[in-house]
Design an enzyme around this catalytic site. Sequence first.
Site, PDB file in Angstrom:
ATOM      1  N   ASN A  90       2.225  32.917 -30.328  1.00 16.98           N
ATOM      2  CA  ASN A  90       3.310  32.924 -29.334  1.00 16.98           C
ATOM      3  C   ASN A  90       2.862  32.558 -27.911  1.00 16.98           C
ATOM      4  O   ASN A  90       3.512  32.894 -26.937  1.00 16.98           O
ATOM      5  CB  ASN A  90       4.115  34.232 -29.401  1.00 16.98           C
ATOM      6  CG  ASN A  90       3.308  35.465 -29.062  1.00 16.98           C
ATOM      7  OD1 ASN A  90       2.172  35.360 -28.614  1.00 16.98           O
ATOM      8  ND2 ASN A  90       3.889  36.623 -29.268  1.00 16.98           N
ATOM      9  N   TYR A 140      -5.811  44.898 -26.928  1.00 22.31           N
ATOM     10  CA  TYR A 140      -4.724  45.169 -27.882  1.00 22.31           C
ATOM     11  C   TYR A 140      -4.863  46.535 -28.555  1.00 22.31           C
ATOM     12  O   TYR A 140      -4.391  46.730 -29.664  1.00 22.31           O
ATOM     13  CB  TYR A 140      -4.663  44.056 -28.922  1.00 22.31           C
ATOM     14  CG  TYR A 140      -4.005  42.785 -28.418  1.00 22.31           C
ATOM     15  CD1 TYR A 140      -2.689  42.791 -27.940  1.00 22.31           C
ATOM     16  CD2 TYR A 140      -4.670  41.564 -28.437  1.00 22.31           C
ATOM     17  CE1 TYR A 140      -2.079  41.637 -27.481  1.00 22.31           C
ATOM     18  CE2 TYR A 140      -4.061  40.391 -27.977  1.00 22.31           C
ATOM     19  CZ  TYR A 140      -2.761  40.445 -27.503  1.00 22.31           C
ATOM     20  OH  TYR A 140      -2.150  39.298 -27.057  1.00 22.31           O
ATOM     21  N   LYS A 148      -2.724  31.958 -24.416  1.00 26.31           N
ATOM     22  CA  LYS A 148      -3.496  32.232 -25.630  1.00 26.31           C
ATOM     23  C   LYS A 148      -4.103  30.934 -26.178  1.00 26.31           C
ATOM     24  O   LYS A 148      -3.724  29.831 -25.746  1.00 26.31           O
ATOM     25  CB  LYS A 148      -2.567  32.916 -26.645  1.00 26.31           C
ATOM     26  CG  LYS A 148      -2.015  34.256 -26.138  1.00 26.31           C
ATOM     27  CD  LYS A 148      -1.145  34.942 -27.186  1.00 26.31           C
ATOM     28  CE  LYS A 148      -0.548  36.231 -26.650  1.00 26.31           C
ATOM     29  NZ  LYS A 148       0.238  36.956 -27.693  1.00 26.31           N
ATOM     30  N   HIS A 157       0.629  35.750 -23.069  1.00 23.99           N
ATOM     31  CA  HIS A 157       0.726  37.202 -22.922  1.00 23.99           C
ATOM     32  C   HIS A 157       1.152  37.549 -21.501  1.00 23.99           C
ATOM     33  O   HIS A 157       0.732  36.888 -20.550  1.00 23.99           O
ATOM     34  CB  HIS A 157      -0.647  37.850 -23.189  1.00 23.99           C
ATOM     35  CG  HIS A 157      -0.752  39.267 -22.695  1.00 23.99           C
ATOM     36  ND1 HIS A 157      -0.333  40.342 -23.448  1.00 23.99           N
ATOM     37  CD2 HIS A 157      -1.178  39.780 -21.510  1.00 23.99           C
ATOM     38  CE1 HIS A 157      -0.512  41.457 -22.739  1.00 23.99           C
ATOM     39  NE2 HIS A 157      -1.031  41.144 -21.562  1.00 23.99           N
ATOM     40  N   GLU A 172      -5.447  45.357 -16.948  1.00 25.25           N
ATOM     41  CA  GLU A 172      -5.837  44.120 -17.638  1.00 25.25           C
ATOM     42  C   GLU A 172      -6.535  43.146 -16.679  1.00 25.25           C
ATOM     43  O   GLU A 172      -7.521  42.503 -17.060  1.00 25.25           O
ATOM     44  CB  GLU A 172      -4.604  43.487 -18.295  1.00 25.25           C
ATOM     45  CG  GLU A 172      -4.093  44.314 -19.469  1.00 25.25           C
ATOM     46  CD  GLU A 172      -2.712  43.921 -19.977  1.00 25.25           C
ATOM     47  OE1 GLU A 172      -2.281  44.498 -20.998  1.00 25.25           O
ATOM     48  OE2 GLU A 172      -2.051  43.059 -19.360  1.00 25.25           O
TER      49      GLU A 172
HETATM   50  P1  DAT Z   1       4.157  41.113 -26.622  1.00 19.97           P
HETATM   51  O1  DAT Z   1       3.065  40.081 -26.706  1.00 19.97           O
HETATM   52  O2  DAT Z   1       5.510  40.471 -26.549  1.00 19.97           O
HETATM   53  O3  DAT Z   1       3.926  42.134 -25.529  1.00 19.97           O
HETATM   54  P2  DAT Z   1       3.377  43.193 -28.520  1.00 19.97           P
HETATM   55  O4  DAT Z   1       2.652  43.857 -27.394  1.00 19.97           O
HETATM   56  O5  DAT Z   1       4.331  43.998 -29.311  1.00 19.97           O
HETATM   57  O6  DAT Z   1       4.168  41.896 -28.009  1.00 19.97           O
HETATM   58  O7  DAT Z   1       2.308  42.578 -29.537  1.00 19.97           O
HETATM   59  C1  DAT Z   1       1.139  41.954 -29.057  1.00 19.97           C
HETATM   60  C2  DAT Z   1       0.884  40.715 -29.886  1.00 19.97           C
HETATM   61  O8  DAT Z   1       0.600  41.085 -31.230  1.00 19.97           O
HETATM   62  C3  DAT Z   1       2.089  39.758 -29.980  1.00 19.97           C
HETATM   63  O9  DAT Z   1       2.173  38.888 -28.879  1.00 19.97           O
HETATM   64  C4  DAT Z   1       1.793  39.046 -31.263  1.00 19.97           C
HETATM   65  C5  DAT Z   1       1.144  40.130 -32.126  1.00 19.97           C
HETATM   66  N1  DAT Z   1       2.134  40.784 -32.977  1.00 19.97           N
HETATM   67  C6  DAT Z   1       3.006  41.761 -32.616  1.00 19.97           C
HETATM   68  N2  DAT Z   1       3.781  42.131 -33.654  1.00 19.97           N
HETATM   69  C7  DAT Z   1       3.393  41.362 -34.694  1.00 19.97           C
HETATM   70  C8  DAT Z   1       3.800  41.245 -36.059  1.00 19.97           C
HETATM   71  N3  DAT Z   1       4.765  42.012 -36.566  1.00 19.97           N
HETATM   72  N4  DAT Z   1       3.173  40.336 -36.842  1.00 19.97           N
HETATM   73  C9  DAT Z   1       2.172  39.567 -36.350  1.00 19.97           C
HETATM   74  N5  DAT Z   1       1.740  39.621 -35.082  1.00 19.97           N
HETATM   75  C10 DAT Z   1       2.333  40.502 -34.271  1.00 19.97           C
HETATM   76 MG    MG Z   2       2.541  43.672 -25.346  1.00 21.90          MG
END
Ligand code: DAT
Ligand code: MG
Length: 132
Positions: free
Chosen positions: A114, A51, A11, A117, A128
């Site tokens: 974070n 997303y 990212k 991805h 993807e």
């Molecule tokens: P991951 O990236 O571990 O697959 P995810 O698919 O649940 O996690 O979410 C995609 C991204 O969205 C994640 O990397 C960061 C953001 N995100 C998820 N939950 C969040 C939250 N509660 N607050 C802020 N950003 C969030």
């Molecule tokens: Mg995810």
Amino acid sequence: EEVEETYIMVKPDGVQRGLVGEIISRFEKKGFKLTGLKLFQCPKDLAEEHYKDHKGKPFFPKLIGYITSGPVVCMAWEGIGVVASARKLIGATNPLNAEPGTLRGDLAVQTGRNIVHGSDSPENGKREIGKI
Ligand code: DAT
Ligand code: MG
């Protein structure tokens, strides 16, 4: 155990912080095969598609703003069980909950920053990779 492909994306904060080499190195050392790599400025519509499962959530606009804020490094990695294994190497979504030894556990602090991805299923891995 099957040979799979997963989509890994460094990212914008990971690119800006100079963590691309370290992230690639972790997957290489584990034994996976890099099959594609591209530096890419993600347009807003593709970010929203990537997303789409999070559309409507309160953090969605910030997430799209973040992912389109600078270049990302898009990669395809191949190997036995690579989808789940890459998720383990990456660690929990919230870096404060990610185990030490994982990329997020060692290199990040905030959920919204974070660094990397990884696809959550072989189907999404294929999908993807196909968009890039
Ligand atoms: P991951 O990236 O571990 O697959 P995810 O698919 O649940 O996690 O979410 C995609 C991204 O969205 C994640 O990397 C960061 C953001 N995100 C998820 N939950 C969040 C939250 N509660 N607050 C802020 N950003 C969030
Ligand atoms: Mg995810």
